[in-house]
Scaffold this motif. Structure first.
Motif, mmCIF file in Angstrom:
data_model
loop_
_atom_site.group_PDB
_atom_site.id
_atom_site.type_symbol
_atom_site.label_atom_id
_atom_site.label_comp_id
_atom_site.label_asym_id
_atom_site.label_seq_id
_atom_site.Cartn_x
_atom_site.Cartn_y
_atom_site.Cartn_z
ATOM 1 N N LEU A 1 0.827 -1.210 0.000
ATOM 2 C CA LEU A 1 0.000 0.000 0.000
ATOM 3 C C LEU A 1 0.863 1.262 0.000
ATOM 4 N N LEU A 2 0.246 2.341 -0.448
ATOM 5 C CA LEU A 2 0.977 3.597 -0.645
ATOM 6 C C LEU A 2 0.995 4.464 0.618
ATOM 7 N N TYR A 3 2.180 4.967 0.955
ATOM 8 C CA TYR A 3 2.321 5.933 2.039
ATOM 9 C C TYR A 3 2.984 7.195 1.476
ATOM 10 N N ILE A 4 2.270 8.311 1.549
ATOM 11 C CA ILE A 4 2.834 9.598 1.120
ATOM 12 C C ILE A 4 3.090 10.439 2.356
ATOM 13 N N SER A 5 4.323 10.901 2.484
ATOM 14 C CA SER A 5 4.692 11.753 3.600
ATOM 15 C C SER A 5 4.846 13.179 3.063
ATOM 16 N N VAL A 6 4.175 14.134 3.708
ATOM 17 C CA VAL A 6 4.297 15.532 3.282
ATOM 18 C C VAL A 6 4.929 16.324 4.423
ATOM 19 N N LEU A 7 6.147 16.802 4.189
ATOM 20 C CA LEU A 7 6.874 17.510 5.240
ATOM 21 C C LEU A 7 6.503 18.992 5.214
ATOM 22 N N THR A 8 6.125 19.519 6.376
ATOM 23 C CA THR A 8 5.825 20.944 6.443
ATOM 24 C C THR A 8 6.702 21.568 7.518
ATOM 25 N N ASP A 9 6.757 22.863 7.525
ATOM 26 C CA ASP A 9 7.639 23.597 8.428
ATOM 27 C C ASP A 9 7.101 23.610 9.850
ATOM 28 N N PRO A 10 7.831 23.227 10.861
ATOM 29 C CA PRO A 10 9.126 22.543 10.841
ATOM 30 C C PRO A 10 8.937 21.058 11.091
ATOM 31 N N GLU B 1 6.701 21.126 1.495
ATOM 32 C CA GLU B 1 6.347 22.494 1.130
ATOM 33 C C GLU B 1 7.654 23.272 0.968
ATOM 34 N N PRO B 2 7.639 24.337 0.122
ATOM 35 C CA PRO B 2 8.859 25.117 -0.085
ATOM 36 C C PRO B 2 9.404 25.691 1.226
ATOM 37 N N LYS B 3 10.728 25.767 1.296
ATOM 38 C CA LYS B 3 11.452 26.423 2.394
ATOM 39 C C LYS B 3 11.187 25.826 3.776
ATOM 40 N N ALA B 4 10.579 24.653 3.852
ATOM 41 C CA ALA B 4 10.309 24.066 5.165
ATOM 42 C C ALA B 4 11.627 23.701 5.850
ATOM 43 N N LEU B 5 11.673 23.897 7.148
ATOM 44 C CA LEU B 5 12.829 23.462 7.929
ATOM 45 C C LEU B 5 12.665 21.975 8.225
ATOM 46 N N ILE B 6 13.635 21.181 7.778
ATOM 47 C CA ILE B 6 13.570 19.740 7.999
ATOM 48 C C ILE B 6 14.927 19.288 8.522
ATOM 49 N N GLY B 7 14.922 18.658 9.678
ATOM 50 C CA GLY B 7 16.208 18.219 10.218
ATOM 51 C C GLY B 7 16.027 17.336 11.410
#
Ligand SMILES: [Zn+2]
Length: 285
Positions: free
Chosen positions: A195-204, A223-229
């Protein structure tokens, strides 16, 4: 002669500070962009999907604001709405903090889960909320996401998780950390079913969330410019004794280095998700 007796100037009586006319601005009508500093009319900002009309800065969205943007109208059914955190470690003042955050965010916890349709495609969705204790992951956040993943496995549905988190919730100690393993195991079973899992990272998106399910998506969007770390800049620089690149931990940096599949503008997110769901359509049971 009394030529110096008459005053040659007039005196203006200035009103005292509190008497001055202060223009009345209806509360909450204007918002300041914390990137460019421009004062924005709230209604125009909302019409622009909470993206600054001047500098294109993405304002953070609460769970329900996000769901309204992504789900087909009237299609969202929430799971476990009233599941609320106890104080498993007897952390001082934790209950008060939770209560204040519930009132501030309008959410019971830092994630909202449920089923919905996106462009007519059914999916299970979980949206984390950075307005609630910085989207930190405690036992309830972990449990709600795990239950949502298990439900999607049982019904053979895709799952979409919007991440926004400061990391594990320190007030719940080790119980927070085990949520990473719990959610990851549930996702592994979902994956075994093809099955499909889509992860959408948003700030932060940071800390334990990045170290676990945020990076497990079959497709990882941001999303653009999101802080991911994972750890903060100062911690890493202090440990490795090296200066880090300026755009380090941005969505764009991660895209360039292969950690993110694509960066999608907020206005296009629904269409992209709808297309991906359509392409991966499975038989719901
Ligand atoms: Zn701006």
């Amino acid at each position: 002669m009394q030529i110096f007796k008459k005053k040659q100037y007039g005196v203006i009586n200035l009103p005292k500070e509190e008497e001055k006319d202060i223009p009345v601005v209806p509360e909450g009508s204007w918002v300041k962009c914390n990137k460019c500093g421009k004062i924005l009319y709230k209604k125009s900002l909302e019409e622009n999907l909470n993206v600054c009309t001047n500098c294109n800065h993405y304002f953070r969205l609460g769970s329900y604001e996000r769901l309204a943007l992504i789900c087909d109208k009237g299609s969202f059914k929430e799971f476990n709405k009233d599941m609320a955190t106890k104080n498993p470690m007897n952390f001082p003042n934790y209950e008060e903090k939770i209560k204040a955050n519930q009132e501030k965010s309008g959410n019971m916890e830092a994630v909202v889960t449920g089923e919905c349709e996106i462009g007519g495609n059914r999916a299970i969705i979980a949206v984390m909320d950075s307005n609630f204790l910085m989207g930190s992951m405690g036992t309830v956040v972990g449990e709600k996401i795990t239950l949502a993943v298990e439900e999607s496995t049982r019904r053979k549905l895709p799952i979409i998780i919007f991440t926004a988190s400061g990391g594990a919730r320190m007030q719940e100690g080790i119980l927070s950390l085990m949520q990473m393993a719990k959610i990851s195991s549930a996702l592994a079973k979902h994956n075994e079913e093809g099955l499909l899992y889509i992860s959408v990272l948003t700030d932060p998106t940071t800390g334990g969330v990045t170290a676990s399910f945020a990076m497990l998506g079959d497709i990882i969007l941001s999303e653009p410019k999101a802080l991911i770390g994972f750890a903060g800049r100062r911690v890493i620089e202090g440990t490795i004794k090296e200066k880090l690149p300026e755009d380090f931990q941005s969505a764009e940096f991660l895209l360039e280095h292969g950690f993110v599949d694509n960066i999608i503008e907020r206005k296009d997110l629904k269409t992209v998700l709808s297309t991906l769901l359509k392409l991966h359509k499975s038989k719901e049971v």
